[in-house]
Design a protein around this motif. Sequence first.
Motif, PDB file in Angstrom:
ATOM      1  N   SER A   1      -5.518   0.693   4.253  1.00  0.00           N
ATOM      2  CA  SER A   1      -4.160   0.937   4.744  1.00  0.00           C
ATOM      3  C   SER A   1      -4.164   2.149   5.679  1.00  0.00           C
ATOM      4  CB  SER A   1      -3.167   1.128   3.620  1.00  0.00           C
ATOM      5  OG  SER A   1      -1.854   1.208   4.154  1.00  0.00           O
ATOM      6  N   ASP A   2      -2.998   2.737   5.909  1.00  0.00           N
ATOM      7  CA  ASP A   2      -2.900   3.914   6.780  1.00  0.00           C
ATOM      8  C   ASP A   2      -3.583   5.084   6.092  1.00  0.00           C
ATOM      9  OD1 ASP A   2      -1.316   2.222   8.194  1.00  0.00           O
ATOM     10  OD2 ASP A   2       0.477   3.472   8.162  1.00  0.00           O
ATOM     11  N   THR A   3      -4.465   5.745   6.814  1.00  0.00           N
ATOM     12  CA  THR A   3      -5.153   6.882   6.207  1.00  0.00           C
ATOM     13  C   THR A   3      -5.653   7.852   7.262  1.00  0.00           C
ATOM     14  OG1 THR A   3      -6.896   7.552   4.665  1.00  0.00           O
ATOM     15  CG2 THR A   3      -7.427   5.736   6.143  1.00  0.00           C
TER      16      THR A   3
ATOM     17  N   TYR B   1       7.951   1.677   6.594  1.00  0.00           N
ATOM     18  CA  TYR B   1       8.694   0.476   6.977  1.00  0.00           C
ATOM     19  C   TYR B   1       7.792  -0.628   7.532  1.00  0.00           C
ATOM     20  CZ  TYR B   1      12.248  -2.404   9.225  1.00  0.00           C
ATOM     21  OH  TYR B   1      13.033  -3.450   9.616  1.00  0.00           O
ATOM     22  N   ASP B   2       6.795  -0.224   8.361  1.00  0.00           N
ATOM     23  CA  ASP B   2       5.943  -1.251   8.989  1.00  0.00           C
ATOM     24  C   ASP B   2       5.093  -2.010   7.968  1.00  0.00           C
ATOM     25  OD1 ASP B   2       4.791   1.391   8.890  1.00  0.00           O
ATOM     26  OD2 ASP B   2       3.133   0.749  10.168  1.00  0.00           O
ATOM     27  N   HIS B   3       5.037  -1.521   6.729  1.00  0.00           N
ATOM     28  CA  HIS B   3       4.217  -2.181   5.698  1.00  0.00           C
ATOM     29  C   HIS B   3       5.033  -2.950   4.648  1.00  0.00           C
ATOM     30  CE1 HIS B   3       0.452  -0.116   7.022  1.00  0.00           C
ATOM     31  NE2 HIS B   3       1.383   0.620   7.616  1.00  0.00           N
ATOM     32  N   ILE B   4       6.349  -2.677   4.605  1.00  0.00           N
ATOM     33  CA  ILE B   4       7.167  -3.337   3.565  1.00  0.00           C
ATOM     34  C   ILE B   4       8.290  -4.177   4.162  1.00  0.00           C
ATOM     35  CG2 ILE B   4       6.725  -1.508   1.882  1.00  0.00           C
ATOM     36  CD1 ILE B   4       9.561  -0.439   2.466  1.00  0.00           C
TER      37      ILE B   4
ATOM     38  N   VAL C   1      -7.600  -2.098  12.069  1.00  0.00           N
ATOM     39  CA  VAL C   1      -6.210  -2.533  12.216  1.00  0.00           C
ATOM     40  C   VAL C   1      -5.341  -1.312  12.549  1.00  0.00           C
ATOM     41  CG1 VAL C   1      -6.368  -4.539  10.681  1.00  0.00           C
ATOM     42  CG2 VAL C   1      -5.808  -2.289   9.728  1.00  0.00           C
ATOM     43  N   HIS C   2      -4.031  -1.584  12.768  1.00  0.00           N
ATOM     44  CA  HIS C   2      -3.012  -0.534  12.969  1.00  0.00           C
ATOM     45  C   HIS C   2      -3.152   0.164  14.322  1.00  0.00           C
ATOM     46  CE1 HIS C   2      -0.222   2.751  11.611  1.00  0.00           C
ATOM     47  NE2 HIS C   2       0.258   1.790  10.852  1.00  0.00           N
ATOM     48  N   MET C   3      -3.813  -0.509  15.288  1.00  0.00           N
ATOM     49  CA  MET C   3      -3.926   0.101  16.605  1.00  0.00           C
ATOM     50  C   MET C   3      -2.556   0.165  17.291  1.00  0.00           C
ATOM     51  SD  MET C   3      -6.740  -1.716  15.669  1.00  0.00           S
ATOM     52  CE  MET C   3      -6.408  -3.373  16.260  1.00  0.00           C
TER      53      MET C   3
ATOM     54  N   THR D   1       0.804  -1.221   0.000  1.00  0.00           N
ATOM     55  CA  THR D   1       0.000   0.000   0.000  1.00  0.00           C
ATOM     56  C   THR D   1       0.838   1.272   0.000  1.00  0.00           C
ATOM     57  OG1 THR D   1      -0.085   0.008   2.422  1.00  0.00           O
ATOM     58  CG2 THR D   1      -1.891  -1.111   1.239  1.00  0.00           C
ATOM     59  N   HIS D   2       1.975   1.249   0.721  1.00  0.00           N
ATOM     60  CA  HIS D   2       2.845   2.428   0.760  1.00  0.00           C
ATOM     61  C   HIS D   2       4.196   2.046   1.309  1.00  0.00           C
ATOM     62  CE1 HIS D   2       1.212   2.466   4.845  1.00  0.00           C
ATOM     63  NE2 HIS D   2       1.948   3.501   5.191  1.00  0.00           N
ATOM     64  N   GLN D   3       5.099   3.026   1.294  1.00  0.00           N
ATOM     65  CA  GLN D   3       6.507   2.736   1.538  1.00  0.00           C
ATOM     66  C   GLN D   3       6.902   2.683   3.003  1.00  0.00           C
ATOM     67  OE1 GLN D   3       7.128   6.326  -0.563  1.00  0.00           O
ATOM     68  NE2 GLN D   3       8.376   7.251   1.023  1.00  0.00           N
TER      69      GLN D   3
HETATM   70 ZN   LIG Z   1       1.657   1.994   9.275  1.00  0.00          ZN
END
Ligand SMILES: [Zn+2]
Length: 256
Positions: free
Chosen positions: A157-159, A56-59, A220-222, A52-54
């Motif tokens: 994703s993060d938004t 670090y926690d996602h890739i 998610v992402h709490m 979804t994006h760059q």
């Molecule tokens: Zn994140």
Amino acid sequence: MNIRVLGAHNCESQKWKLVTLLVDDALAIDAGALTSSLSLEAQQKLKAILLTHQHYDHIRDIPAIAMNLFLNSGNINIYSIPPVYDALSTHLMNGELYPNFLEQPQENPTLKFSAIEPYKAEQIEGYSILAVPVNHSVPTVGYQVTSPEGKAVFYTSDTGPSLAGCWEYVSPHLLVIEVTAPNRYEEFALRVGHLTPSLLKRELIGFQELKGYLPQVVLVHMNPSEEKEIKAEIAVVAEALNNSITLAYEGMQIHL
Ligand SMILES: [Zn+2]
Ligand SMILES: [Zn+2]
């Protein structure tokens, strides 16, 4: 369609993992908890990874899964927006930190990257995939994944807020969306592109007004340290909207 939450948080410990979703053991969305959650066999069975994006926690697990596949003569398709390719090849797999598996082995790279174009549905491994830009601190897309049977999940994703433009393009049965912090962090959330329970409430009201329904909502992402507070505030929102809103957890399975 079976969705498994491999990671549900924005921090990691032995109890929490970084956000990663698995669809029918075939598609992974984001890669914060891929290698630590899946056996080598399950990693080899993956057909594609959508990023979804760059951040670090996602890739993070992309270099790790690349090494696993490379050592076992495998490879995998990765789909995302061009800034994610740039971040992976410039910072994470730049030949100094780790080999650049996006280009190596030269004759058959381990990671086969395809740029995905927002707002243009693509067929990927039998699923219809639609990337929709969301409002975060770096270029970010959410993904709507629609199964051959017509079941759809949209993962933002993060938004941060202002998702009305986004809702026009999606009609999910299940909405997986983020809530990073409790309401008292609203100023922070607005500044860096995240949601709190009350910001989420406004977005869901906007969704309902536009689409005439509310999907099942999973969060998610709490931030694990604030999770109790988030949960209490979300209960109030769920009641006000008369809708199912639950916090995801590692290992959670959702059948659509
Ligand atoms: Zn994140
Ligand atoms: Zn982020």
